[in-house]
Motif scaffolding. Structure first.
Motif, mmCIF file in Angstrom:
data_model
loop_
_atom_site.group_PDB
_atom_site.id
_atom_site.type_symbol
_atom_site.label_atom_id
_atom_site.label_comp_id
_atom_site.label_asym_id
_atom_site.label_seq_id
_atom_site.Cartn_x
_atom_site.Cartn_y
_atom_site.Cartn_z
ATOM 1 N N UNK A 101 0.808 -1.214 0.000
ATOM 2 C CA UNK A 101 0.000 0.000 0.000
ATOM 3 C C UNK A 101 0.842 1.266 0.000
ATOM 4 N N UNK A 102 0.404 2.248 -0.766
ATOM 5 C CA UNK A 102 1.074 3.547 -0.797
ATOM 6 C C UNK A 102 0.679 4.342 0.444
ATOM 7 N N UNK A 103 1.389 5.472 0.639
ATOM 8 C CA UNK A 103 1.058 6.336 1.776
ATOM 9 C C UNK A 103 -0.371 6.836 1.685
ATOM 10 N N UNK A 104 -0.816 7.138 0.452
ATOM 11 C CA UNK A 104 -2.181 7.643 0.281
ATOM 12 C C UNK A 104 -3.201 6.595 0.689
ATOM 13 N N UNK A 105 -2.948 5.326 0.355
ATOM 14 C CA UNK A 105 -3.875 4.264 0.716
ATOM 15 C C UNK A 105 -3.900 4.045 2.223
ATOM 16 N N UNK A 106 -2.737 4.151 2.880
ATOM 17 C CA UNK A 106 -2.695 3.985 4.334
ATOM 18 C C UNK A 106 -3.453 5.125 5.017
#
Length: 397
Positions: A101-106
């Protein structure tokens, strides 16, 4: 409003939230290493246990609170609060369980978790019916939501850093803090004002405080049962094996070859005989699970391989990636001139060892990379490893 809570029930509510978080995150940790059908089931079970943990914690804490004695719980808002919780848990876990997961998804997952916990709380609170209405302090409402989102983000970050052991326990603790902190902060900022209710009518199906306790009690046992079930160790034959025996390893390699596809065979080459093992099939790439399917990582990038409950974790120098191979399969297929099984659950790349030191009855090695990491070495493997590192002759051990 915060004063007057039953301390034993408060403690139980926090424990339930932590156990529910541990069970839910533990099930989520297995999603990436499972097939498509198993992924759906594991994801649903993880969301269910997290939602039950949050919902049960909330109502155990409500039983601990000094609410008016005549208060009853409307069934419809109470059920809706659980459905909201289950929905946001499932969506947020889906975002973080597949791929890297990317930072945006987290951030989005933490936002969903925090807002879901807050929504569940306030919908459940306004399911209370009686000769009163409820008032909230706006500052405490905002504070409770910020606590929920912030602690949820911290819990997800800890969980994604590593999927087992102490990290999973820390993640579950952060999750429990997110739920409990949000609830008691919100309760601190609310009060019951005598008079006719203004936010809902007291009509409709309702249950008493005693009936709610009868509903919540079996859910507490369900959370504890799921937690204990998750602690049951997997059979050792799944991912771990005793000391390597040439005939056993060759047999596993042959069986694995028969079950492999032609494309996998194209990734192998025949190694030169090593330590009496003639013509062991050696892979040049190892499969790892990605968000879009199974990818392959070059063996030259592999620092270590670690066995877990259902799969292995391949460290490429910067992060761990899940592989569907059991550690015995990996040991049989990797080049023995480069890789060595130094522990029942660990394989390392000898050329990438940057440090070795004694620790307890065994030793640890540090493997070079963007993110150096330590790997344990069992006592019986120390002499062989030191010999292969050029530190001692094997017959000196």
């Amino acid at each position: 409003m915060f004063a007057g809570h039953d301390p034993l029930l408060v403690a139980l509510s926090v424990v339930i939230a932590i156990l529910g978080g541990y069970t839910g995150f533990g099930l989520t940790a297995h999603v990436r290493g499972s097939g498509n059908a198993d992924r759906r089931l594991l994801l649903a079970c993880a969301a269910f246990f997290l939602a039950v943990g949050v919902w049960t914690m909330h109502f155990v804490a409500m039983l601990a609170a000094p609410i008016p004695l005549e208060a009853t719980y409307l069934v419809l808002p109470t059920v809706v609060s659980f459905l909201i919780c289950a929905l946001v848990m499932g969506i947020s876990l889906f975002f973080v369980s597949l791929g890297e997961p990317s930072n945006a998804r987290v951030v989005l997952s933490a936002l969903l978790l925090g807002l879901g916990i807050a929504s569940m709380h306030y919908v459940g609170i306004h399911g209370l019916a009686g000769t009163f209405h409820i008032e909230h302090q706006p500052k405490m409402v905002v504070a409770s939501v910020v606590i929920a989102v912030g602690a949820a983000y911290g819990g997800l970050r800890i969980f994604l850093a590593r999927h087992g052991g102490m990290r999973l326990a820390l993640s579950a603790t952060a999750f429990g803090i997110a739920v409990s902190g949000m609830h008691f902060t919100a309760m601190y900022g609310m009060r019951f004002v005598p008079g006719s209710p203004v936010h809902h009518v007291a009509d409709g199906l309702a249950v008493s405080r005693e009936a709610l306790a009868l509903i919540v009690s079996p859910l507490c046992f369900l959370i504890i049962f799921g937690f204990l079930l998750l602690l049951v160790p997997e059979p050792l034959s799944l991912n771990s094996a005793p000391a390597r025996q040439p005939d056993t390893v060759d047999g596993e390699a042959s069986a694995f070859d028969r079950n492999s596809s032609g494309s996998a065979d194209a990734q192998t080459q025949v190694a030169q005989p090593h330590e009496g093992q003639p013509g062991v099939a050696v892979v040049t790439r190892v499969p790892v699970e990605g968000a879009d399917g199974t990818r392959f990582i070059e063996t030259g990038r592999i620092r270590s391989i670690k066995a877990t409950a259902h799969y292995t974790l391949v460290h490429d120098g910067s992060r761990e990636r899940m592989s569907p191979w059991a550690i015995s399969h990996a040991e049989a297929r990797l080049d023995p001139a480069t890789f060595m099984r130094v522990h029942r659950s660990h394989i390392i790349s000898i050329p990438l060892v940057s440090l070795i030191r004694k620790e307890g009855n065994g030793a640890v090695v540090e493997l070079d990379g963007e993110v150096p990491h330590l790997v344990p070495v069992s006592r019986v493997k120390i002499a062989e490893l030191r010999a292969r590192l050029g530190l001692a002759r094997r017959d000196d051990a």
